[in-house]
Design a protein around this motif. Structure first.
Motif, PDB file in Angstrom:
ATOM      1  N   LYS A 165      42.438  35.962  43.849  1.00 53.64           N
ATOM      2  CA  LYS A 165      42.628  36.127  45.302  1.00 53.64           C
ATOM      3  C   LYS A 165      42.739  37.622  45.690  1.00 53.64           C
ATOM      4  O   LYS A 165      42.022  38.065  46.583  1.00 53.64           O
ATOM      5  CB  LYS A 165      43.883  35.362  45.709  1.00 53.64           C
ATOM      6  CG  LYS A 165      43.924  34.880  47.147  1.00 53.64           C
ATOM      7  CD  LYS A 165      45.055  33.842  47.293  1.00 53.64           C
ATOM      8  CE  LYS A 165      45.606  33.795  48.684  1.00 53.64           C
ATOM      9  NZ  LYS A 165      46.703  32.790  48.793  1.00 53.64           N
ATOM     10  N   LYS A 202      41.255  38.234  49.334  1.00 50.60           N
ATOM     11  CA  LYS A 202      41.574  37.035  50.108  1.00 50.60           C
ATOM     12  C   LYS A 202      43.072  36.923  50.412  1.00 50.60           C
ATOM     13  O   LYS A 202      43.580  35.836  50.672  1.00 50.60           O
ATOM     14  CB  LYS A 202      41.115  35.778  49.348  1.00 50.60           C
ATOM     15  CG  LYS A 202      39.627  35.730  49.068  1.00 50.60           C
ATOM     16  CD  LYS A 202      38.830  35.340  50.298  1.00 50.60           C
ATOM     17  CE  LYS A 202      37.355  35.161  49.949  1.00 50.60           C
ATOM     18  NZ  LYS A 202      36.533  34.855  51.122  1.00 50.60           N
ATOM     19  N   GLY A 203      43.781  38.037  50.334  1.00 53.26           N
ATOM     20  CA  GLY A 203      45.200  38.021  50.698  1.00 53.26           C
ATOM     21  C   GLY A 203      46.124  38.052  49.498  1.00 53.26           C
ATOM     22  O   GLY A 203      45.685  38.230  48.355  1.00 53.26           O
ATOM     23  N   THR A 204      47.412  37.884  49.793  1.00 52.61           N
ATOM     24  CA  THR A 204      48.429  37.950  48.734  1.00 52.61           C
ATOM     25  C   THR A 204      48.753  36.529  48.237  1.00 52.61           C
ATOM     26  O   THR A 204      48.516  35.554  48.930  1.00 52.61           O
ATOM     27  CB  THR A 204      49.720  38.606  49.279  1.00 52.61           C
ATOM     28  OG1 THR A 204      50.092  37.917  50.476  1.00 52.61           O
ATOM     29  CG2 THR A 204      49.502  40.080  49.586  1.00 52.61           C
TER      30      THR A 204
END
Lengths: 219, 219
Positions: free
Chosen positions: B123, B128-130
């Protein structure tokens, strides 16, 4: 006493998958009921002797003990290749095609189908509440995409792995049967080749025996 | 031109699973890169000719085309049984034990491990973010339970299906390797037999070649 024992429950989809194979192979076996309601499958004897993951079914064939329904079925198909219906057959290339569609069932079809089976069929039976609409909607969309690919495939060949019924088809039976009694039936019926395939595989005499077994166990 | 082609990406866990098998079998092959960033695997040519589900890898061996990494590996192990490391071997009973632990990997281990690999490793790489803490916590607990069972199993035999390395062990490699670089490493390290098994299988020369391939592909 039958040499083959299945520890399971005739209404559990994974147990039904194994029973279907045993009936297709015309093998004698004893079904040893596992009482899910009292959590028998989570007790030390079951965990230590039958399946460390506490799931059903487990197969005993002489001194061999196996769990995981798809691995059990592969073993039955290979060990009893000469009996009943041929379920995993041909040269390595042919077997590989069957293997691909067995993986498709496990990783594409069943991930959506098992959630729908739980929400729409088993959850109410087990008194675990009403279906979660969001989960149903999401998994119907997922299943529809998988069935679009099945429709193309089944337009080319009668069964998923070719012109003969195989384990790749058989592994779908329990979830399909549960879903035919729900709103999900429309997803099968609206696709011509999928509909014909579903009608064909659910009408197999071996599968009827599994359903008969499940039905009798309710009383 | 190599007879065997793998359409995939050397950093994708499923592609790595197949590459590990090809290296173990000492087979020559060509890796045909699939550009995931431009969505090449979702384009008509890929869907029509290589995998209708739009996933990687796909194997070509002459005119045979296969998808689903575990089915591909089973085919390679059978078709090239006489070459390199034996990965699926023995009589039907022995093969069935390997089959059980291959299913355990697919249905027990990987369902937790792949979510952790995505959250903690892929991710962030794909922007795609944390990581979602709740998902991580839930799947760490799930993986810990699976590894408790592995610990008992590996106290009895060096590898999951017995005293020899097999596909059942190999299929774990990609996720284990990704997770060793995350906080999940502690789950492997805190279990003596699991730790020794992880050290053993990740040190195999064939696996080192896969990592080398992945590493080179970054530049």
């Amino acid at each position: 006493m039958a040499a083959i024992k299945v520890h399971g429950n005739p209404r559990s989809p994974a147990t039904q998958r194994v029973l279907a194979t045993l009936y297709e192979k015309e093998l004698e076996f004893e079904l040893v009921p596992v009482d899910m309601k009292t959590g028998e499958h989570k007790k030390p004897h079951f965990l230590n002797c039958l399946n460390p993951f506490g799931e059903i079914p487990t197969l005993e064939d002489g001194d061999l003990k196996l769990f995981e329904s798809r691995a059990i079925n592969k073993y039955i198909a290979d060990e009893y290749a000469g009996k009943g219906t041929r379920l995993a057959f041909g040269d390595n290339k042919k077997k590989a095609i069957i293997g691909v569609w067995m993986e498709v069932e496990a990783h594409q079809f069943e991930s959506a189908a098992s959630k729908l089976t739980w929400e729409l069929s088993l959850k109410p039976v087990f008194g675990k509440g009403t279906p979660d609409k969001a989960v149903v909607e999401k998994n119907e969309a997922k299943l529809a995409k998988v069935l679009d690919i099945y429709e193309s495939r089944l337009a080319q060949s009668k069964y998923l792995a070719g012109e003969s019924f195989s384990l790749a088809d058989l592994h779908h039976l329990p979830s399909i049967q549960y879903l035919l009694a729900t709103e999900v039936k429309k997803l099968f019926d609206s696709r011509l080749h999928v509909k014909a395939w579903v009608a064909d595989i659910t009408a197999r005499p071996a599968w009827c025996k599994v359903l008969c077994h499940a039905c009798r166990s309710k009383h």
